[in-house]
Design a protein around this motif. Structure first.
Motif, PDB file in Angstrom:
ATOM      1  N   VAL A 181      27.856  44.575  67.757  1.00  0.00           N
ATOM      2  CA  VAL A 181      28.480  44.055  66.542  1.00  0.00           C
ATOM      3  C   VAL A 181      28.330  42.539  66.553  1.00  0.00           C
ATOM      4  O   VAL A 181      28.821  41.864  67.456  1.00  0.00           O
ATOM      5  N   ASP A 182      27.624  42.005  65.544  1.00  0.00           N
ATOM      6  CA  ASP A 182      27.398  40.564  65.434  1.00  0.00           C
ATOM      7  C   ASP A 182      28.408  39.996  64.429  1.00  0.00           C
ATOM      8  O   ASP A 182      28.224  40.087  63.218  1.00  0.00           O
ATOM      9  N   LEU A 183      29.474  39.409  64.984  1.00  0.00           N
ATOM     10  CA  LEU A 183      30.528  38.841  64.137  1.00  0.00           C
ATOM     11  C   LEU A 183      30.162  37.394  63.827  1.00  0.00           C
ATOM     12  O   LEU A 183      30.411  36.484  64.611  1.00  0.00           O
ATOM     13  N   GLY A 184      29.513  37.206  62.698  1.00  0.00           N
ATOM     14  CA  GLY A 184      29.031  35.879  62.309  1.00  0.00           C
ATOM     15  C   GLY A 184      30.021  35.184  61.395  1.00  0.00           C
ATOM     16  O   GLY A 184      31.200  35.526  61.335  1.00  0.00           O
TER      17      GLY A 184
ATOM     18  N   VAL B 170      28.719  40.133  69.705  1.00  0.00           N
ATOM     19  CA  VAL B 170      27.992  38.868  69.774  1.00  0.00           C
ATOM     20  C   VAL B 170      28.347  38.053  68.525  1.00  0.00           C
ATOM     21  O   VAL B 170      29.132  38.504  67.691  1.00  0.00           O
ATOM     22  N   GLY B 171      27.740  36.848  68.395  1.00  0.00           N
ATOM     23  CA  GLY B 171      28.021  36.003  67.232  1.00  0.00           C
ATOM     24  C   GLY B 171      29.196  35.078  67.517  1.00  0.00           C
ATOM     25  O   GLY B 171      30.034  35.347  68.387  1.00  0.00           O
ATOM     26  N   GLY B 172      29.257  33.999  66.758  1.00  0.00           N
ATOM     27  CA  GLY B 172      30.294  32.982  66.985  1.00  0.00           C
ATOM     28  C   GLY B 172      31.709  33.527  66.888  1.00  0.00           C
ATOM     29  O   GLY B 172      32.609  33.099  67.612  1.00  0.00           O
ATOM     30  N   GLY B 173      31.919  34.497  65.993  1.00  0.00           N
ATOM     31  CA  GLY B 173      33.265  35.059  65.810  1.00  0.00           C
ATOM     32  C   GLY B 173      33.795  35.719  67.071  1.00  0.00           C
ATOM     33  O   GLY B 173      35.007  35.813  67.288  1.00  0.00           O
ATOM     34  N   SER B 174      32.872  36.158  67.943  1.00  0.00           N
ATOM     35  CA  SER B 174      33.317  36.837  69.174  1.00  0.00           C
ATOM     36  C   SER B 174      33.745  35.837  70.233  1.00  0.00           C
ATOM     37  O   SER B 174      34.129  36.232  71.337  1.00  0.00           O
ATOM     38  N   LYS B 175      33.681  34.528  69.904  1.00  0.00           N
ATOM     39  CA  LYS B 175      34.178  33.524  70.849  1.00  0.00           C
ATOM     40  C   LYS B 175      35.699  33.350  70.752  1.00  0.00           C
ATOM     41  O   LYS B 175      36.290  32.598  71.504  1.00  0.00           O
ATOM     42  N   MET B 176      36.311  34.030  69.786  1.00  0.00           N
ATOM     43  CA  MET B 176      37.774  34.006  69.731  1.00  0.00           C
ATOM     44  C   MET B 176      38.314  34.574  71.038  1.00  0.00           C
ATOM     45  O   MET B 176      37.858  35.634  71.474  1.00  0.00           O
TER      46      MET B 176
END
Ligand SMILES: Nc1ncnc2c1ncn2[C@@H]1O[C@H](COP(=O)(O)OP(=O)(O)OP(=O)(O)O)[C@@H](O)[C@H]1O
Ligand SMILES: [Mg+2]
Length: 412
Positions: A209-212, A324-330
């Motif tokens: 899942v790419d949470l952009g 993956v994706g920036g949103g998954s840096k939460m």
């Protein structure tokens, strides 16, 4: 200059960010990152180019540092494509092989691929890739590689990945504007999957899942192959916007709150969240902030579950979900996702390369790195080491050769 140096480039054109990775390929095929950079993008709407000059300028600017760092001139790349228009459909087709002693050739495989896609994708869509799932030869099913085998009737079952024609055409145009030829367009989430999944995960069954920023991509792998790809037009920026509306603050402050104070543990203590706005201090209820973020994440996860159901993989993914994706840096996003989605979850950190890459072993670089890894499996870019950027286009022959080889080896 070492004439044996081959180098390749991946460019991730995201709704908020553009990222690039340049890597060299050693003689043994190992990939070493020699340059990377990221920058803000412009002119994108939910993963799709809406102003040609936006990404062109953003990419051009961002690549200056990549070229300085690597010493390579970049004029072609594997590039990400995104948006809810990107989709996959499973299709099958068959061809007669002629004489009983006929050995299956590359030309036969191309012909059966043609029969498989014929009429399966509407005329306003561009086929990005045809991924063979299995072949059936004279009734014997489950064949992975029929090349050289003998038979009369060959059937192919494949996953056909496509995007709306204007989306693909405008993305290429925009890159052209920045002096880059897009050798291949790969859905963002599939590119990212290349950099974060293990063979075992791809075999057993896993979703990426790419949470952009503005989109959430879902890709499902099983038996080593991509089985499904879909993109939802909601992303991590919706969380920021919800916070800005609820707290009545500018989006910069909402973004700051999201990044510094929100965690997936969602502990509702009575401590307030305090941030600075100019000389003032603003205080917000943690409970309220948590509620807004949780509501939006729940909506995104509902969309993810829908995609997994559509693909026919509900409760059928032993390796769970990799984000993956920036949103998954939460912080602790995987913890919350696990409690909602009731499956194993983890954050995908890219692997599969060496070099100066420690700083980019992050989930938001997975796509650019995956594109570079996919490019590395194809024909090498021409050796041309210089600090001066050249925007010259490839000759028709070279491009044709690259396209042919990418078709053979660059499947995602
Ligand atoms: N540390 C962090 N904590 C929470 N969210 C973060 C963090 N870092 C980045 N993000 C979020 O990641 C999002 C951007 O992710 P990314 O760079 O993957 O998007 P993109 O590729 O430009 O967009 P898209 O894939 O939707 O086209 C932003 O919404 C941002 O708020
Ligand atoms: Mg993205």
């Amino acid at each position: 200059m070492d004439e044996n140096v081959r180098y390749i480039t991946g460019i991730d054109v995201g709704s908020e960010n553009v990222r690039a990775v340049v890597a060299t390929i050693d003689r043994d095929g190992s990939v070493s990152v020699v340059g990377y950079n990221e920058g803000k993008n412009a002119g994108m709407q939910k993963g799709v180019v809406d102003t040609l000059s936006g990404p062109a300028e953003a990419i051009d600017k961002m690549l200056l540092e990549v070229e300085r760092m690597s010493g390579f001139s970049i004029n072609s790349a594997f590039v990400s494509i995104n948006g809810s228009n990107v989709m996959s459909v499973q299709a099958s087709g068959r061809i007669a092989l002629g004489t009983p002693d006929h050995e299956i050739t590359e030309a036969d495989l191309e012909r059966v691929e043609g029969a498989t896609v014929l009429g399966k994708v509407p005329a306003n869509r561009e086929i990005l890739d045809v991924l063979p799932l299995s072949y059936t030869l004279d009734g014997q099913s489950g064949i992975k590689d029929p090349l050289g085998m003998t038979g009369l009737l060959l059937e192919m079952n494949a996953n056909v990945i496509s995007a709306l024609m204007p989306t693909a055409v405008n993305l290429r145009k925009s890159l052209d504007g920045g002096g880059i030829t897009a050798e291949k367009l790969v859905p963002s989430v599939c590119a990212a999957a290349t950099a974060v999944l293990t063979e075992r995960q791809r075999e057993n069954g896993v979703a990426v899942v790419d949470l952009g920023y503005a989109t959430t991509g879902v890709a499902i792998y099983e038996n080593g192959d991509l089985q499904y790809v879909g993109v939802i037009p909601v992303g991590a920026n919706n969380i920021t916007n919800d916070l800005a509306i609820l707290l009545q603050v500018p989006t910069e402050i909402a973004e700051d709150i999201k990044r510094r104070f929100v965690t997936g543990l969602f502990k509702d203590d009575d401590k307030e969240i305090v941030v600075k706005k100019g000389r003032d201090e603003l205080a917000f209820s943690r409970k309220e902030v948590n509620r807004v973020v949780r509501d939006r994440l729940d909506e995104i996860f509902e969309g993810v579950v829908n995609e997994i159901k559509l693909a026919g993989y509900a409760k059928k993914l032993p390796e769970g979900i990799v984000f993956v994706g920036g949103g998954s840096k939460m912080r602790d996003l995987d913890v919350y996702a696990k409690s909602v989605l009731q499956t194993a979850t983890r954050i995908g950190l890219p692997t599969g390369f060496g070099g100066v890459a420690d700083a980019i072993k992050t989930p938001d670089y997975a796509c650019a790195l995956g594109l570079a890894l996919l490019a590395a499996r194809t024909a090498p870019a021409p050796v041309h080491k210089t600090s001066k950027k050249s925007t010259s286009k490839k000759s028709g022959n070279k491009k044709e050769k690259l396209n042919f080889l990418s078709k053979l080896f660059g499947k995602f």
